[in-house]
Each structure stands twice: as structure tokens, then as C-alpha cells.
Motif scaffolding. Structure first.
Motif, PDB file in Angstrom:
ATOM      1  N   SER A 182      -5.304   4.749   1.178  1.00 59.42           N
ATOM      2  CA  SER A 182      -4.082   4.021   0.352  1.00 59.42           C
ATOM      3  C   SER A 182      -4.777   3.699  -0.810  1.00 59.42           C
ATOM      4  O   SER A 182      -5.663   3.062  -0.768  1.00 59.42           O
ATOM      5  N   SER A 183      -3.611   3.433  -1.702  1.00 63.54           N
ATOM      6  CA  SER A 183      -4.339   2.539  -2.893  1.00 63.54           C
ATOM      7  C   SER A 183      -3.176   1.395  -2.681  1.00 63.54           C
ATOM      8  O   SER A 183      -2.169   1.400  -2.221  1.00 63.54           O
ATOM      9  N   TYR A 184      -3.754  -0.074  -3.387  1.00 62.55           N
ATOM     10  CA  TYR A 184      -2.869  -1.084  -3.087  1.00 62.55           C
ATOM     11  C   TYR A 184      -2.731  -1.900  -4.431  1.00 62.55           C
ATOM     12  O   TYR A 184      -3.707  -2.077  -5.059  1.00 62.55           O
ATOM     13  N   LEU A 185      -1.738  -2.634  -4.374  1.00 61.16           N
ATOM     14  CA  LEU A 185      -1.450  -3.860  -5.118  1.00 61.16           C
ATOM     15  C   LEU A 185      -1.061  -4.867  -4.779  1.00 61.16           C
ATOM     16  O   LEU A 185      -0.438  -4.927  -3.661  1.00 61.16           O
ATOM     17  N   THR A 242       2.356   7.275   3.830  1.00 60.49           N
ATOM     18  CA  THR A 242       2.221   5.950   4.541  1.00 60.49           C
ATOM     19  C   THR A 242       2.580   4.951   3.592  1.00 60.49           C
ATOM     20  O   THR A 242       2.126   4.875   2.497  1.00 60.49           O
ATOM     21  N   ARG A 243       3.325   3.967   4.123  1.00 52.19           N
ATOM     22  CA  ARG A 243       3.619   2.640   3.313  1.00 52.19           C
ATOM     23  C   ARG A 243       3.434   1.479   4.175  1.00 52.19           C
ATOM     24  O   ARG A 243       3.942   1.499   5.204  1.00 52.19           O
ATOM     25  N   GLY A 252      -6.763  -1.963  -5.269  1.00 46.60           N
ATOM     26  CA  GLY A 252      -8.067  -1.280  -4.951  1.00 46.60           C
ATOM     27  C   GLY A 252      -7.773  -0.106  -4.001  1.00 46.60           C
ATOM     28  O   GLY A 252      -6.423   0.415  -4.149  1.00 46.60           O
ATOM     29  N   VAL A 253      -8.608   0.406  -3.211  1.00 46.59           N
ATOM     30  CA  VAL A 253      -8.176   1.453  -2.238  1.00 46.59           C
ATOM     31  C   VAL A 253      -8.723   0.862  -0.642  1.00 46.59           C
ATOM     32  O   VAL A 253      -9.427   0.054  -0.567  1.00 46.59           O
ATOM     33  N   SER A 254      -8.236   1.569   0.130  1.00 44.07           N
ATOM     34  CA  SER A 254      -8.249   1.106   1.628  1.00 44.07           C
ATOM     35  C   SER A 254      -8.291   2.316   2.328  1.00 44.07           C
ATOM     36  O   SER A 254      -7.313   3.027   2.172  1.00 44.07           O
ATOM     37  N   PHE A 255      -9.215   2.131   3.305  1.00 39.25           N
ATOM     38  CA  PHE A 255      -9.237   3.171   4.338  1.00 39.25           C
ATOM     39  C   PHE A 255      -8.982   2.780   5.642  1.00 39.25           C
ATOM     40  O   PHE A 255      -9.818   1.525   5.979  1.00 39.25           O
ATOM     41  N   ASP A 256      -8.013   3.232   6.544  1.00 35.74           N
ATOM     42  CA  ASP A 256      -8.007   2.687   7.996  1.00 35.74           C
ATOM     43  C   ASP A 256      -7.788   3.746   8.913  1.00 35.74           C
ATOM     44  O   ASP A 256      -7.627   4.923   8.666  1.00 35.74           O
ATOM     45  N   HIS A 257      -8.427   3.440  10.069  1.00 32.74           N
ATOM     46  CA  HIS A 257      -8.566   4.317  11.188  1.00 32.74           C
ATOM     47  C   HIS A 257      -8.174   3.744  12.392  1.00 32.74           C
ATOM     48  O   HIS A 257      -8.478   2.439  12.764  1.00 32.74           O
ATOM     49  N   PHE A 258      -7.615   4.283  13.287  1.00 36.51           N
ATOM     50  CA  PHE A 258      -7.251   3.511  14.655  1.00 36.51           C
ATOM     51  C   PHE A 258      -7.317   4.576  15.784  1.00 36.51           C
ATOM     52  O   PHE A 258      -6.747   5.697  15.611  1.00 36.51           O
ATOM     53  N   SER A 259      -7.801   4.341  16.783  1.00 33.99           N
ATOM     54  CA  SER A 259      -7.899   5.114  17.942  1.00 33.99           C
ATOM     55  C   SER A 259      -8.064   4.355  19.182  1.00 33.99           C
ATOM     56  O   SER A 259      -8.364   3.076  18.975  1.00 33.99           O
ATOM     57  N   ASN A 260      -8.232   4.585  20.296  1.00 32.21           N
ATOM     58  CA  ASN A 260      -8.342   3.931  21.609  1.00 32.21           C
ATOM     59  C   ASN A 260      -9.617   4.008  22.151  1.00 32.21           C
ATOM     60  O   ASN A 260      -9.855   3.636  23.259  1.00 32.21           O
ATOM     61  N   HIS A 265       0.591  -1.185  -0.010  1.00 32.42           N
ATOM     62  CA  HIS A 265      -0.018   0.008   0.058  1.00 32.42           C
ATOM     63  C   HIS A 265       0.917   1.313  -0.099  1.00 32.42           C
ATOM     64  O   HIS A 265       2.019   1.354   0.533  1.00 32.42           O
ATOM     65  N   LEU A 266       0.371   2.168  -0.464  1.00 25.81           N
ATOM     66  CA  LEU A 266       0.947   3.565  -0.765  1.00 25.81           C
ATOM     67  C   LEU A 266      -0.123   4.627  -0.717  1.00 25.81           C
ATOM     68  O   LEU A 266      -1.238   4.798  -1.191  1.00 25.81           O
TER      69      LEU A 266
END
Length: 388
Positions: free
Chosen positions: A218-221, A80-81, A196-204, A61-62
Motif C-alpha cells: 500500500s501507499s499511505y499519507l 485494501t484500505r 510512503g509505501v508499506s508492505f504487510d504480511h501475516f500468517s500463523n 493506506h490504500l
């Protein structure tokens, strides 16, 4: 002795090392080795049956951190990588639910990512169960959407002396949410390519402060490989759905920090009643009422030099729920309006909940939920429901 019993112990020790230091590479290698050994041992135990319809996907992902807050523009100075390893099991229609959802897939995702600034934001390692639905599935072409929710661990967090610029992450351990939209193309019977495309979220989940969290897109292969046979799909008649109405009461418990970097942790509770109708087998709509208790209200109002009375710690409201149902599991989005006892700290009019629920019996359910005010997370809850 069963060698696979040692693998979780190995991961626990390496996770502790990851949190206490910046040496994250050994943990990544250990996870890859664990997955390899576990599935090979299982394959030897059960011969061909375990690996049927099982595959492994490797993705690169990039992307970039979304500038939701102004400070992100100042500290997220790089892309982000990420790399991901997904272990995926395809369903073949053994149940009516699998056929209704167009033969979905499920699995476990291991995800490792930079966060735009190694010194301040650090890096994240996440492990997430996920569920995949195929929107289009024709011959060798597949269009899918995928949702995962799990545990994320970072090696840099807020520290008043050593890392005071990281006001996004207040704890090493966090909830990680991932959503993907992707395509895959079968190149051979064993190999597929994907993008494709990827959405990521993190929190506590507001269990520690600060808790602004980080969102990145990010987009990914990637490339995938089948580990065993691909069996034929089962196609049977699906019975017509008969709409039904049910009532449920739920008692939930949670906790939170206030948003003033307080060290105090406050108890929360809620009691809810909901009447819902299963308009479709997989889609239920509900209407209900809630009573909330928030132990932080008193201190927050006093800090703002506002008047406090005992009943201000309680809020009441009504809500509308939309639930996506798969067998005993359901994923719900809830929107409510405060009526009667209102929210007095910030003056919010509406509240929201995201709910993951599982029926452990015909009458009793357990759930994890997150209460929020739109995108501002408030607190997590654990609840028990009883069908009336």
C-alpha cells in the motif's frame, strides 16, 4: 486504584468479541481510547519528562493484495484500505548505540485493514512494536525505513463448511510483519506530514492449516503531532570498534502442522553451533552447523508412499548468518545448505532462518526464530543460547 490497570482487561474482552463476531468497530474505538487515556495518565504522573520526544502519527493506506497465489486473483476483488496509529519515541543519543544508528526511533503501531474481500478474507487488526532508522535527516526533511513485528487478529478464517475458499488463513491469531519506507516533513514545531509505501504480511507461522498467508502492498499519507518538548541531541565521540570472535551453542524447540490440513501437531527441535566475528559494531557475520529434528517427517513420507527410516527425521547442515546488532538485541538472516542428513519430503537443498535475539546476560541469550525454505515457512522456534 490505578485506572491504567483496567485498560488491558478492557482490551482482552473486546478482542474476544472481535474474534467471535464481525463487530470490529468497537474494538478499534477502544484501542484509540486506551492509547489516549494511557498516555494522558502517564503524562500527568511524570509531568513534562514522559512526553519529551514523544509523538503520535495517524496514517491512511490504500493498496492491494499481492497475487502470490492464483486463488488470490479470484477472491481479492477490492483494494485494501487501512488506518494506522503509531506512538513514536525519538532517541537523542544517550547511548553510543543511539548515535551509531543516527538517533533511531521506536514505538507501538495499531493497524486496522480490510483484506480485499470482507466475506472471505475478512479484516485484520494488528498491534506491533517497531523500530525506525533515519536514512536521511536534514532540517525539516526525514527519510526513514521502519520494521515492525507483532500480533494480528482476523475475523474470518478457513472453515471447511462456512469459509472453504479462504485457504490463506487458518487461524484467528497470526504474526504480523510490517516494513515501511517513508518521508516526513515538519510543517511546524508540532505538526508533520508524511507519505510512503508499506508492505504487510501475516500468517500463523505454520501453527495451523492452511497457512499460505496474505501479503499486501500500500501507499499511505499521514499526519503526526509532537506531544511534548523536542530535546537537543547528544553528540559525543564514538569509540573505535575492536573486532572480536565469539562462539555460541543454541538449543531450540518448536512445533508445526504438516501441509496436508492435518490436525496433528508435531514437535521440532534443533541444536546449533556458530562462530561469528563482529566486523563492525552493528554488523556481525557467523558460520555454523545445525542438527534438526522434525517429528512430521514420518507421517508425510508415509502419506506420499515413500520409504521411511528413523534417521530421516533428522537433518544436518551448515549455515551463514548476517546479524544487525543494536545493544543487546539482534536481527539475523540465516541461509544454510543441507549436508549429510538431507531433507526428504520435498527435496529442499537450502534452508533459511529469521532470528530475533536478546542477550539476557553476558553469556545467555534467548531467541525467536522462523525456519523456512525460501518463502515457504516451515515452523517457529524458541531457543536458548550460551556463549562459550
Amino acid at each position: 486504584m490505578d485506572v491504567t490497570a483496567l485498560l488491558p482487561v478492557m482490551l482482552i474482552f473486546d478482542t474476544a468479541k472481535f474474534v467471535k463476531s464481525k463487530s470490529y468497530h468497537p474494538l478499534v474505538y477502544r484501542i484509540l481510547l486506551t492509547v489516549f487515556l494511557f498516555f494522558n495518565v502517564q503524562f500527568l504522573r511524570s509531568q513534562e519528562s514522559f512526553s519529551d520526544n514523544l509523538s503520535v502519527n495517524l496514517t491512511s493506506h490504500l493498496g492491494f493484495v499481492l497475487p502470490e497465489y492464483q486463488f488470490i486473483n479470484l477472491i481479492a476483488n477490492d483494494y485494501t484500505r487501512s488506518i494506522g496509529l503509531d506512538v513514536l519515541k525519538e532517541t537523542k543519543g544517550k547511548s553510543e548505540w543511539e548515535q551509531r544508528y543516527n538517533y533511531p526511533a521506536y514505538g507501538l503501531s495499531f493497524f486496522y485493514s480490510t483484506l480485499g474481500n470482507d466475506k472471505i478474507l475478512g479484516r485484520e487488526l494488528a498491534v506491533s512494536p517497531f523500530f525506525r532508522i533515519y536514512l536521511m535527516d536534514k532540517n525539516k526533511f526525514h527519510l526513514f525505513t521502519q520494521v515492525g513485528l507483532g500480533l494480528g487478529i482476523v475475523n474470518r478464517k478457513f472453515d471447511l463448511e462456512d469459509n472453504f475458499m479462504n485457504v490463506a488463513v487458518g487461524s484467528y491469531y497470526n504474526i504480523h510483519l510490517n516494513w515501511r519506507l517513508g518521508i516526513s516533513v515538519d510543517i511546524t514545531d508540532k505538526i508533520r506530514l508524511m507519505s510512503g509505501v508499506s508492505f504487510d504480511h501475516f500468517s500463523n507461522a505454520n501453527t495451523a492449516e492452511p497457512n499460505l498467508g496474505i501479503n499486501y502492498l500500500s501507499s499511505y499519507l499521514g499526519v503526526g503531532m509532537n506531544l511534548g518538548r523536542i530535546t537537543e541531541r547528544i553528540k559525543g565521540e564514538i569509540a573505535d570498534h575492536q573486532a572480536a570472535i565469539e562462539n555460541e551453542i543454541v538449543l531450540s524447540f518448536g512445533g508445526k502442522h504438516s501441509r496436508a490440513l492435518s490436525t496433528n501437531y508435531y514437535q521440532t527441535m534443533s541444536f546449533s553451533f556458530e562462530k561469528r566475528k563482529s566486523f563492525f559494531k552493528a554488523l556481525h557475520i557467523g558460520l555454523g552447523a545445525d542438527i534438526f529434528y522434525d517429528g512430521s517427517i514420518k507421517d508425510q513420507l508415509i502419506d506420499q508412499n515413500k520409504k521411511f527410516q528413523d534417521h530421516y527425521s533428522f537433518q544436518t547442515g551448515i549455515h551463514l548468518t548476517k546479524s544487525l546488532v543494536y545493544n543487546n538485541f539482534s536481527l539475523s538472516l540465516q541461509a544454510g545448505i543441507y549436508l549429510g542428513l538431507i531433507e526428504r519430503v520435498e527435496g529442499y537443498v537450502m534452508y533459511n532462518r529469521g532470528i530475533v535475539k536478546y542477550w539476557i546476560s553476558e553469556k545467555i541469550s534467548v531467541r525467536l526464530s522462523m525456519k523456512s525454505h525460501l518463502h515457504i515457512l516451515d515452523y517457529p522456534e524458541f531457543g536458548i543460547g550460551i556463549k562459550l
